[in-house]
Design a protein around this motif. Structure first.
Motif, PDB file in Angstrom:
ATOM      1  N   LYS A 291      40.223  53.625  28.509  1.00 36.05           N
ATOM      2  CA  LYS A 291      40.295  53.708  29.973  1.00 36.05           C
ATOM      3  C   LYS A 291      40.511  55.161  30.353  1.00 36.05           C
ATOM      4  O   LYS A 291      41.258  55.882  29.683  1.00 36.05           O
ATOM      5  CB  LYS A 291      41.472  52.895  30.525  1.00 36.05           C
ATOM      6  N   LYS A 292      39.873  55.568  31.422  1.00 38.14           N
ATOM      7  CA  LYS A 292      40.200  56.871  31.974  1.00 38.14           C
ATOM      8  C   LYS A 292      41.580  56.734  32.605  1.00 38.14           C
ATOM      9  O   LYS A 292      41.926  55.689  33.166  1.00 38.14           O
ATOM     10  CB  LYS A 292      39.172  57.287  33.018  1.00 38.14           C
ATOM     11  N   ALA A 293      42.375  57.778  32.527  1.00 38.43           N
ATOM     12  CA  ALA A 293      43.743  57.729  33.049  1.00 38.43           C
ATOM     13  C   ALA A 293      43.756  57.390  34.536  1.00 38.43           C
ATOM     14  O   ALA A 293      44.652  56.694  35.013  1.00 38.43           O
ATOM     15  CB  ALA A 293      44.453  59.043  32.791  1.00 38.43           C
ATOM     16  N   ASN A 294      42.735  57.846  35.273  1.00 37.12           N
ATOM     17  CA  ASN A 294      42.716  57.578  36.717  1.00 37.12           C
ATOM     18  C   ASN A 294      42.247  56.167  37.066  1.00 37.12           C
ATOM     19  O   ASN A 294      42.212  55.790  38.226  1.00 37.12           O
ATOM     20  CB  ASN A 294      41.870  58.626  37.448  1.00 37.12           C
ATOM     21  N   GLU A 295      41.916  55.345  36.064  1.00 39.60           N
ATOM     22  CA  GLU A 295      41.534  53.947  36.294  1.00 39.60           C
ATOM     23  C   GLU A 295      42.756  53.040  36.383  1.00 39.60           C
ATOM     24  O   GLU A 295      42.626  51.846  36.662  1.00 39.60           O
ATOM     25  CB  GLU A 295      40.615  53.441  35.178  1.00 39.60           C
ATOM     26  N   GLY A 296      43.921  53.589  36.106  1.00 39.12           N
ATOM     27  CA  GLY A 296      45.138  52.795  36.140  1.00 39.12           C
ATOM     28  C   GLY A 296      46.236  53.523  36.887  1.00 39.12           C
ATOM     29  O   GLY A 296      46.041  54.621  37.403  1.00 39.12           O
ATOM     30  N   ILE A 297      47.392  52.891  36.924  1.00 38.85           N
ATOM     31  CA  ILE A 297      48.520  53.517  37.608  1.00 38.85           C
ATOM     32  C   ILE A 297      49.187  54.542  36.691  1.00 38.85           C
ATOM     33  O   ILE A 297      49.084  54.464  35.472  1.00 38.85           O
ATOM     34  CB  ILE A 297      49.541  52.471  38.108  1.00 38.85           C
ATOM     35  N   THR A 298      49.852  55.479  37.291  1.00 39.66           N
ATOM     36  CA  THR A 298      50.538  56.514  36.533  1.00 39.66           C
ATOM     37  C   THR A 298      51.909  56.013  36.069  1.00 39.66           C
ATOM     38  O   THR A 298      52.406  54.984  36.536  1.00 39.66           O
ATOM     39  CB  THR A 298      50.748  57.780  37.381  1.00 39.66           C
ATOM     40  N   LYS A 299      52.520  56.776  35.207  1.00 41.89           N
ATOM     41  CA  LYS A 299      53.868  56.481  34.734  1.00 41.89           C
ATOM     42  C   LYS A 299      54.834  56.420  35.919  1.00 41.89           C
ATOM     43  O   LYS A 299      55.666  55.508  36.011  1.00 41.89           O
ATOM     44  CB  LYS A 299      54.285  57.576  33.742  1.00 41.89           C
TER      45      LYS A 299
END
Length: 157
Positions: A89-97
């Motif tokens: 997954k690209k990091a921007n496809e999910g929520i951040t820490k």
């Protein structure tokens, strides 16, 4: 008189040597898993740079790699140990820490957050938040990586 100085010094050196050997022996399996997972991710052409690696131990052991792909985009790669199927997954496809932490704070008001890390259970990428509650009990809170929805919680351990 010199014997009384030399003997304790030798004992201290032997103990230090044993401790160093134990440390390196205990780190070796993690380094081997990291090397294997990174090699697999790079062979698949999904990774060009590694920023972080850790092992998630939930229902199944999962190697998690954070890094950059060849285009320079931040990616997260989950590799379950048994299946070796790669989830990317690209990091921007999910929520951040930080967004995962905010979800916990809104619902639970933790006394102290101990750790936040990526993991995967039943092929669902997630954030695992390990925290202490007001009564100083250990708790785990799991947030879906893509949607930010609560998945499960383990409380009052």
């Amino acid at each position: 008189m010199k014997k009384w100085i030399i003997i304790p010094l030798i004992i201290i050196l032997v103990i230090a040597g044993v401790l160093v050997k134990v440390y390196f022996s205990s780190v070796q399996p993690v380094k081997a898993a990291e090397k294997k997972a990174v090699s697999l991710a790079m062979d698949k052409g999904q990774l060009s740079e590694v920023d972080d690696f850790h092992i998630y131990n939930g229902n199944e052991t999962v190697n998690v790699i954070e890094g950059k792909n060849k285009k320079g985009s931040k990616v997260i790669i989950w590799i379950p140990e048994k299946s070796k199927k790669i989830f990317i997954k690209k990091a921007n496809e999910g929520i951040t820490k930080e967004e995962a932490i905010q979800k916990l704070i809104q619902e639970k008001q933790p006394k102290k957050i101990i750790s936040v890390r990526l993991g995967m259970e039943k092929n669902i990428p997630l954030w695992e938040i390990y925290y202490r509650s007001e009564n100083n009990l250990i708790n785990y809170y799991y947030v879906h990586f893509e949607t930010g929805e609560w998945l499960k919680k383990i409380e009052n351990l």
